[in-house]
Design an enzyme around this catalytic site. Structure first.
Site, PDB file in Angstrom:
ATOM      1  N   SER A 158       0.816  -1.227   0.000  1.00 26.30           N
ATOM      2  CA  SER A 158       0.000   0.000   0.000  1.00 26.30           C
ATOM      3  C   SER A 158       0.847   1.274   0.000  1.00 26.30           C
ATOM      4  O   SER A 158       0.522   2.220  -0.731  1.00 26.30           O
ATOM      5  CB  SER A 158      -0.968   0.001   1.179  1.00 26.30           C
ATOM      6  OG  SER A 158      -1.944  -0.995   0.987  1.00 26.30           O
ATOM      7  N   LYS A 196      -9.253  -5.310  11.084  1.00 29.10           N
ATOM      8  CA  LYS A 196     -10.385  -4.806  10.285  1.00 29.10           C
ATOM      9  C   LYS A 196     -11.702  -4.761  11.060  1.00 29.10           C
ATOM     10  O   LYS A 196     -12.523  -3.889  10.829  1.00 29.10           O
ATOM     11  CB  LYS A 196     -10.554  -5.654   9.018  1.00 29.10           C
ATOM     12  CG  LYS A 196      -9.462  -5.408   7.995  1.00 29.10           C
ATOM     13  CD  LYS A 196      -9.751  -6.158   6.712  1.00 29.10           C
ATOM     14  CE  LYS A 196      -8.725  -5.793   5.660  1.00 29.10           C
ATOM     15  NZ  LYS A 196      -9.072  -6.306   4.330  1.00 29.10           N
ATOM     16  N   GLU A 233     -22.599   2.071   5.525  1.00 31.27           N
ATOM     17  CA  GLU A 233     -23.455   0.885   5.449  1.00 31.27           C
ATOM     18  C   GLU A 233     -22.684  -0.351   4.951  1.00 31.27           C
ATOM     19  O   GLU A 233     -22.880  -1.461   5.434  1.00 31.27           O
ATOM     20  CB  GLU A 233     -24.608   1.217   4.493  1.00 31.27           C
ATOM     21  CG  GLU A 233     -25.790   0.312   4.663  1.00 31.27           C
ATOM     22  CD  GLU A 233     -26.843   0.594   3.602  1.00 31.27           C
ATOM     23  OE1 GLU A 233     -26.990   1.765   3.193  1.00 31.27           O
ATOM     24  OE2 GLU A 233     -27.505  -0.373   3.179  1.00 31.27           O
ATOM     25  N   ASN A 256     -11.722  -1.237   6.064  1.00 26.08           N
ATOM     26  CA  ASN A 256     -10.356  -1.261   5.504  1.00 26.08           C
ATOM     27  C   ASN A 256      -9.841   0.145   5.178  1.00 26.08           C
ATOM     28  O   ASN A 256      -8.669   0.311   4.858  1.00 26.08           O
ATOM     29  CB  ASN A 256     -10.284  -2.158   4.254  1.00 26.08           C
ATOM     30  CG  ASN A 256     -10.795  -1.459   3.012  1.00 26.08           C
ATOM     31  OD1 ASN A 256     -11.663  -0.589   3.085  1.00 26.08           O
ATOM     32  ND2 ASN A 256     -10.259  -1.825   1.863  1.00 26.08           N
ATOM     33  N   ASP A 278     -13.161  -3.115  -0.028  1.00 26.41           N
ATOM     34  CA  ASP A 278     -12.671  -4.402  -0.552  1.00 26.41           C
ATOM     35  C   ASP A 278     -13.632  -5.044  -1.565  1.00 26.41           C
ATOM     36  O   ASP A 278     -13.213  -5.486  -2.633  1.00 26.41           O
ATOM     37  CB  ASP A 278     -12.451  -5.398   0.598  1.00 26.41           C
ATOM     38  CG  ASP A 278     -11.173  -5.123   1.378  1.00 26.41           C
ATOM     39  OD1 ASP A 278     -10.220  -4.572   0.792  1.00 26.41           O
ATOM     40  OD2 ASP A 278     -11.126  -5.471   2.576  1.00 26.41           O
ATOM     41  N   GLY A 334     -16.604 -19.727  -0.243  1.00 30.93           N
ATOM     42  CA  GLY A 334     -16.266 -19.119   1.041  1.00 30.93           C
ATOM     43  C   GLY A 334     -17.400 -18.213   1.486  1.00 30.93           C
ATOM     44  O   GLY A 334     -18.198 -17.735   0.658  1.00 30.93           O
ATOM     45  N   GLY A 342     -16.701 -16.072   4.509  1.00 33.51           N
ATOM     46  CA  GLY A 342     -16.082 -15.275   5.571  1.00 33.51           C
ATOM     47  C   GLY A 342     -16.170 -13.791   5.250  1.00 33.51           C
ATOM     48  O   GLY A 342     -16.986 -13.358   4.422  1.00 33.51           O
ATOM     49  N   GLY A 343     -15.336 -13.009   5.904  1.00 33.88           N
ATOM     50  CA  GLY A 343     -15.366 -11.558   5.753  1.00 33.88           C
ATOM     51  C   GLY A 343     -15.183 -11.121   4.304  1.00 33.88           C
ATOM     52  O   GLY A 343     -15.922 -10.269   3.800  1.00 33.88           O
ATOM     53  N   ILE A 348      -8.896 -13.877  -4.704  1.00 26.62           N
ATOM     54  CA  ILE A 348      -8.728 -12.594  -4.017  1.00 26.62           C
ATOM     55  C   ILE A 348      -7.304 -12.432  -3.487  1.00 26.62           C
ATOM     56  O   ILE A 348      -6.910 -11.361  -3.080  1.00 26.62           O
ATOM     57  CB  ILE A 348      -9.728 -12.418  -2.858  1.00 26.62           C
ATOM     58  CG1 ILE A 348      -9.498 -13.457  -1.770  1.00 26.62           C
ATOM     59  CG2 ILE A 348     -11.151 -12.490  -3.366  1.00 26.62           C
ATOM     60  CD1 ILE A 348     -10.141 -13.056  -0.450  1.00 26.62           C
ATOM     61  N   TYR A 377      -3.399 -11.965  -3.771  1.00 24.98           N
ATOM     62  CA  TYR A 377      -2.553 -11.407  -4.841  1.00 24.98           C
ATOM     63  C   TYR A 377      -1.074 -11.728  -4.657  1.00 24.98           C
ATOM     64  O   TYR A 377      -0.277 -11.437  -5.534  1.00 24.98           O
ATOM     65  CB  TYR A 377      -2.769  -9.898  -4.989  1.00 24.98           C
ATOM     66  CG  TYR A 377      -2.301  -9.058  -3.822  1.00 24.98           C
ATOM     67  CD1 TYR A 377      -3.154  -8.798  -2.765  1.00 24.98           C
ATOM     68  CD2 TYR A 377      -1.017  -8.528  -3.795  1.00 24.98           C
ATOM     69  CE1 TYR A 377      -2.737  -8.028  -1.695  1.00 24.98           C
ATOM     70  CE2 TYR A 377      -0.593  -7.752  -2.730  1.00 24.98           C
ATOM     71  CZ  TYR A 377      -1.456  -7.513  -1.685  1.00 24.98           C
ATOM     72  OH  TYR A 377      -1.035  -6.746  -0.631  1.00 24.98           O
TER      73      TYR A 377
HETATM   74  P1  ATR Z   1     -11.677 -13.730   5.597  1.00 26.00           P
HETATM   75  O1  ATR Z   1     -12.043 -12.466   6.289  1.00 26.00           O
HETATM   76  O2  ATR Z   1     -10.296 -13.745   5.028  1.00 26.00           O
HETATM   77  O3  ATR Z   1     -12.706 -14.160   4.594  1.00 26.00           O
HETATM   78  P2  ATR Z   1     -12.695 -15.605   7.544  1.00 26.00           P
HETATM   79  O4  ATR Z   1     -13.829 -14.703   7.874  1.00 26.00           O
HETATM   80  O5  ATR Z   1     -11.982 -16.313   8.651  1.00 26.00           O
HETATM   81  O6  ATR Z   1     -11.573 -14.829   6.745  1.00 26.00           O
HETATM   82  O7  ATR Z   1     -13.224 -16.693   6.480  1.00 26.00           O
HETATM   83  C1  ATR Z   1     -12.399 -17.663   5.945  1.00 26.00           C
HETATM   84  C2  ATR Z   1     -13.169 -18.446   4.868  1.00 26.00           C
HETATM   85  O8  ATR Z   1     -12.311 -19.482   4.375  1.00 26.00           O
HETATM   86  C3  ATR Z   1     -14.420 -19.140   5.377  1.00 26.00           C
HETATM   87  O9  ATR Z   1     -15.334 -19.255   4.313  1.00 26.00           O
HETATM   88  C4  ATR Z   1     -13.862 -20.504   5.769  1.00 26.00           C
HETATM   89  O10 ATR Z   1     -14.815 -21.543   5.820  1.00 26.00           O
HETATM   90  P3  ATR Z   1     -15.649 -21.833   7.190  1.00 26.00           P
HETATM   91  O11 ATR Z   1     -16.729 -20.785   7.241  1.00 26.00           O
HETATM   92  O12 ATR Z   1     -16.181 -23.210   7.018  1.00 26.00           O
HETATM   93  O13 ATR Z   1     -14.660 -21.718   8.313  1.00 26.00           O
HETATM   94  C5  ATR Z   1     -12.909 -20.745   4.631  1.00 26.00           C
HETATM   95  N1  ATR Z   1     -11.865 -21.703   4.971  1.00 26.00           N
HETATM   96  C6  ATR Z   1     -10.781 -21.497   5.751  1.00 26.00           C
HETATM   97  N2  ATR Z   1     -10.027 -22.613   5.836  1.00 26.00           N
HETATM   98  C7  ATR Z   1     -10.651 -23.556   5.068  1.00 26.00           C
HETATM   99  C8  ATR Z   1     -10.368 -24.925   4.719  1.00 26.00           C
HETATM  100  N3  ATR Z   1      -9.272 -25.546   5.179  1.00 26.00           N
HETATM  101  N4  ATR Z   1     -11.229 -25.563   3.885  1.00 26.00           N
HETATM  102  C9  ATR Z   1     -12.338 -24.946   3.406  1.00 26.00           C
HETATM  103  N5  ATR Z   1     -12.663 -23.657   3.695  1.00 26.00           N
HETATM  104  C10 ATR Z   1     -11.835 -22.970   4.514  1.00 26.00           C
END
Ligand code: ATR
Length: 275
Positions: free
Chosen positions: A17, A66, A78, A87, A102, A125, A127-128, A212, A214
């Site tokens: 950055s 974050k 929002e 971020n 993001d 996925g 997650g966040g 996502i 890089y």
């Molecule tokens: P981020 O903010 O980077 O998205 P996060 O909120 O911890 O981080 O989310 C990580 C994502 O990667 C989630 O979708 C997680 O799946 P779960 O909701 O089942 O935990 C996924 N993930 C992480 N490790 C994984 C693995 N070994 N196999 C499959 N999915 C995985």
């Protein structure tokens, strides 16, 4: 007075950055600096107070802060609220206000591949990162989004919030041939060489695979997709566009994203933005 900006995180030494924003300040004739600041989790409140007192005009927030930063800001927009993560921070009237660029950064990168709005999109996925992307896809009127996640309940919840559909990973593997765009948002493949979040053997060879991550530019997911003949989109575009949206919020200027994608791709030693 010369303005200054920062990125806070832990670790922070390898962040690109500062390079990106300082290059854009120069290109736009803006007298400003941008510094990396390592902030340990226990020091986050003090760090925010110091940034305010010392006159930072804004800053970026990266892992692991974050989410944790939200209580120390005077408000968030929002988008950041729906992601429960910030971020980018802007300064207004001696107060800090949080945004999240993001998800929109990812979608702007995706738009450079000229996708159809009715393309069938699979997000792997929930997650966040996936949250930001799914909300941004919905804002950009992509109507056909499916979310698959190891923990199915999280996929279902996010799908409900963003008018998308949910699948288990096994269902996604089986139906992979129906998707035009597959977006990998998990951290799988970073820790372990060649690990994939799902088997891509059923992926269409004319589909687009987007990651996502890089760094590395060529993730195991993109390598596997490329081996099947798929088009690929590396996470460099998302990184540059999330920064460009922040830069525009701070300065009112639109920076040169295309040149930056090239520069960062070269800096990371890759020649792999195959769009
Ligand atoms: P981020 O903010 O980077 O998205 P996060 O909120 O911890 O981080 O989310 C990580 C994502 O990667 C989630 O979708 C997680 O799946 P779960 O909701 O089942 O935990 C996924 N993930 C992480 N490790 C994984 C693995 N070994 N196999 C499959 N999915 C995985």
């Amino acid at each position: 007075m010369k303005k200054w900006y920062a990125v806070i995180g832990d670790p922070i030494a390898h962040s690109l950055s500062p390079f990106m924003h300082e290059t854009w300040f120069k290109e736009n004739g803006i007298e400003a600096s941008y510094i990396p600041v390592r902030v340990e989790p226990a020091d986050l409140a003090k760090a925010c107070e110091s940034l305010l007192l010392m006159g930072a005009s804004g800053f970026n927030v990266t892992l692991p802060h974050k989410q944790a930063i939200i209580p120390f800001l005077s408000g968030i927009d929002e988008t950041a609220g729906s992601m429960n993560a910030v971020n980018t921070v802007i300064r207004k009237d001696r107060k800090f206000f949080g945004l999240n660029t993001d998800g929109d950064g990812f979608v702007q990168s995706l738009l450079t591949t000229e996708p159809e709005r009715d393309a069938k999109i699979l997000v792997i996925g929930a997650g966040g990162a996936a949250r930001g992307i799914c909300f941004a896809l919905s804002r950009a009127n992509f109507e056909n989004v499916t979310i698959a996640n190891r923990t199915y309940r999280r996929a279902e919840e996010l799908a409900e919030e963003t008018d998308a559909s949910a699948m288990t990973i096994a269902e996604a593997e089986e139906n992979l041939g129906n998707f035009d765009i597959v977006i990998q948002t998990t951290s799988v493949g970073l820790a372990e060489d060649e690990a994939l979040p799902l088997s891509i053997s059923n992926m269409k060879s004319d589909a687009l695979a987007a990651d996502i991550v890089y760094n590395p530019i060529e993730t195991p997911f993109l390598k596997a997709a490329e081996a099947k003949g798929c088009r690929t989109l590396s996470g460099v575009g998302m990184f540059v566009y999330q920064g460009a949206i922040a830069f525009e919020q701070w300065t009112g200027k639109k920076p040169d994203t295309e040149k930056m994608i090239q520069l960062i791709t070269e800096t990371l030693g890759g020649n792999y933005v195959n769009r």
